[in-house]
Enzyme design. Sequence first.
Site, PDB file in Angstrom:
ATOM      1  N   LYS A   1     -15.292   5.905   2.478  1.00  0.00           N
ATOM      2  CA  LYS A   1     -14.197   5.798   3.450  1.00  0.00           C
ATOM      3  C   LYS A   1     -12.910   6.341   2.825  1.00  0.00           C
ATOM      4  CE  LYS A   1     -10.826   3.576   5.885  1.00  0.00           C
ATOM      5  NZ  LYS A   1      -9.405   3.439   5.541  1.00  0.00           N
TER       6      LYS A   1
ATOM      7  N   GLU B   1      -2.618   5.401   8.485  1.00  0.00           N
ATOM      8  CA  GLU B   1      -2.709   4.350   7.448  1.00  0.00           C
ATOM      9  C   GLU B   1      -1.695   4.591   6.336  1.00  0.00           C
ATOM     10  OE1 GLU B   1      -6.692   3.619   5.960  1.00  0.00           O
ATOM     11  OE2 GLU B   1      -5.892   2.678   4.158  1.00  0.00           O
TER      12      GLU B   1
ATOM     13  N   ASP C   1     -12.806  18.718  14.353  1.00  0.00           N
ATOM     14  CA  ASP C   1     -13.512  17.565  14.898  1.00  0.00           C
ATOM     15  C   ASP C   1     -13.893  16.617  13.746  1.00  0.00           C
ATOM     16  OD1 ASP C   1     -15.381  15.798  15.929  1.00  0.00           O
ATOM     17  OD2 ASP C   1     -16.432  17.316  17.112  1.00  0.00           O
TER      18      ASP C   1
ATOM     19  N   HIS D   1      -0.553  -0.318  -1.604  1.00  0.00           N
ATOM     20  CA  HIS D   1      -0.772  -0.361  -0.163  1.00  0.00           C
ATOM     21  C   HIS D   1       0.321  -1.184   0.511  1.00  0.00           C
ATOM     22  CE1 HIS D   1      -3.371   0.224   3.257  1.00  0.00           C
ATOM     23  NE2 HIS D   1      -3.099  -1.013   3.617  1.00  0.00           N
TER      24      HIS D   1
HETATM   25  C1  MEV Z   1      -8.594   2.151   2.077  1.00  0.00           C
HETATM   26  O1  MEV Z   1      -8.249   2.903   3.206  1.00  0.00           O
HETATM   27  C2  MEV Z   1      -9.580   2.939   1.238  1.00  0.00           C
HETATM   28  C3  MEV Z   1     -10.091   2.228   0.008  1.00  0.00           C
HETATM   29  O2  MEV Z   1     -10.667   0.976   0.354  1.00  0.00           O
HETATM   30  C4  MEV Z   1     -11.113   3.124  -0.638  1.00  0.00           C
HETATM   31  C5  MEV Z   1     -11.844   2.511  -1.813  1.00  0.00           C
HETATM   32  O3  MEV Z   1     -11.996   1.293  -1.847  1.00  0.00           O
HETATM   33  O4  MEV Z   1     -12.285   3.284  -2.665  1.00  0.00           O
HETATM   34  C6  MEV Z   1      -8.975   1.925  -0.940  1.00  0.00           C
END
Ligand code: MEV
Length: 441
Positions: free
Chosen positions: A282, A86, A298, A395
Site C-alpha cells: 500500500k 493523504e 487508470d 504522519h
Molecule cells: C500509510 O499510508 C502507508 C504505510 O502504512 C506503509 C507501510 O506501512 O509500509 C506507512
Amino acid sequence: MQRVQVIKGFSKLSKEEKLKQVTSYFDNPKEAERILKTFWHRDQKIQNRLEEFSENTITNFYVPYGIAPNFLINNQLYLIPMVIEESSVVAAAASSAKFWSEHGGFHTEVVSMNKIGQVHFIWEGDKENLVNKAAELKRELVHGTKHLTENMEKRGGGLINIEIIDMTNELDNYYQLKASFDTVDSMGANFINTILEEFALILDRFFAKQEDWPEHERHCEVIMAILSNYTPECLVKTEVEASIEAFKNCDNNLSAEKFVSKFEKAVRIAQIDVHRAATHNKGVFNGIDAVVLATGNDFRAVEAGGHTFASRNGRYSSLTDVRIENGKMNYSLTIPMALGTVGGLTSLHPMAKFSLELLNNPNAEQLMMIAASVGLANNYSAVKSLITKGIQAGHMKMHLFNILNHLGASKQEKDKAVEFFKERKVSYSSVNDLISSLRSN
Ligand code: MEV
C-alpha cells in the site's frame, strides 16, 4: 437529511435538475446547492470538459495536487506531480528523493511492454479438430483485424501473438484466445477491447464454416472478450543502491549497520507475511497512484495488476526486494504497469496534460519508470520511518492541519500550533487541548 427515494430517469435530467433533486434531500437544500456550486470551475469550458468525463456529474471533487522535487531518475531530475489526499505522502516521497539523489538516484528500466487480452469461450468439440485448425484460425484472426491494427502498427505496436489455450481441465469445454499487444504510448484499453470483440465475431464465423466437423462442433459460445489488467509482461524495474555508510545519519539511535539490518528484516517480513505485505505494498501504491492520477491514468488498473503480480508465486508478498552485498544495500521494485501518455484523459484533462508537460512529455516507458521510482521512494520512506521513529510522528505532524481545520482553528491559532508542536507529539487530544487553552485566554 431525508430518506432518499427511487429516482427514475435521473440520467435524463439536466445538470441543474440533478443538482436540485440531490439537494432536495438535505435539511437545507439552498445551502447544499451553494456548496456544490462552490466547486464548479469558473471557466465554463473546463467545467464542461470535466463533466464529460463521467456521468451524472453535479460538481467536482477537489484533491490536492502536490510536487515532490529532486527525483533523480536515470540521471535526469524531475519535479513529480502527485495527486493525493493523504497527508505525509508527498513529504515522504520528497525526503526519499532527496536522500537518493545524493546517492546516484533511481536506476530504472522497462523490462517488457506487452499487454494481454482474452476471449473466453465454451466449445464442445474434439480438441484435435481445434488443434489441427489452430494455425488457420490465427491467420484469420490476424487478417480479420488488420483494419484495426494498421494504425498501431505504424506507431510501432500492434498485435504480437495469439494463443489458443485449452482450459478444459479447469472448467468443462472452456478455451481461451489469449492475445498479446504492444500499444506503444497509449494505455491501449480501447484498442485491445475493440480487437478482442472482433476476434469473438471471427471465432464464431470460423466455427460455423467448418463443414467437415460434426454439427455440434460448428458453434462456440463466447462468454466474454476483455483485456486483462494483469500485465506481467508490461513490467518495469527500478532500483537504488548505496554503501552501508550512507545510512549513518538515518536515525540518531541506530548505527548504519543496524539501520540496514533492520531495514532488510522489515522487507523480509513483508515478503513472508501477507498482512504486512498488504500494508507494505500500500505504501508503494501511495506514490504510484498519486503519479498515475496526476497524469490522467487508470490507477485501478495499475493497482489490480500490481497486487496480482505480488501474488504470482502463490502467496501475496512484497513488491520490493532488498539485497545487502559487498558493503552496499540495493533496494528494488519490480512491478507491472499499464500506463499511457497519449489517448485517454492524458491530453483532455487540463491538469493531466500539465503533469505530462512538467515531466517533459515522457513516453509510456518513461512514465512507467517515473511512477515506479516514486513508488519505491514512498516505500523506502515508510519502512525507514517504521524501523526508526515510527510512522505516527511524521504522519501526525502533517495531519496537524487536518485536526486544526476540524477544530475550526484561525490562521493565528494554526501558527501557534505549528510552533507548539515542533518538538511535541501531535494527537487529536493534544491539539484540542492547545486550541481550547488558546481560546480560553
Ligand atoms: C500509510 O499510508 C502507508 C504505510 O502504512 C506503509 C507501510 O506501512 O509500509 C506507512
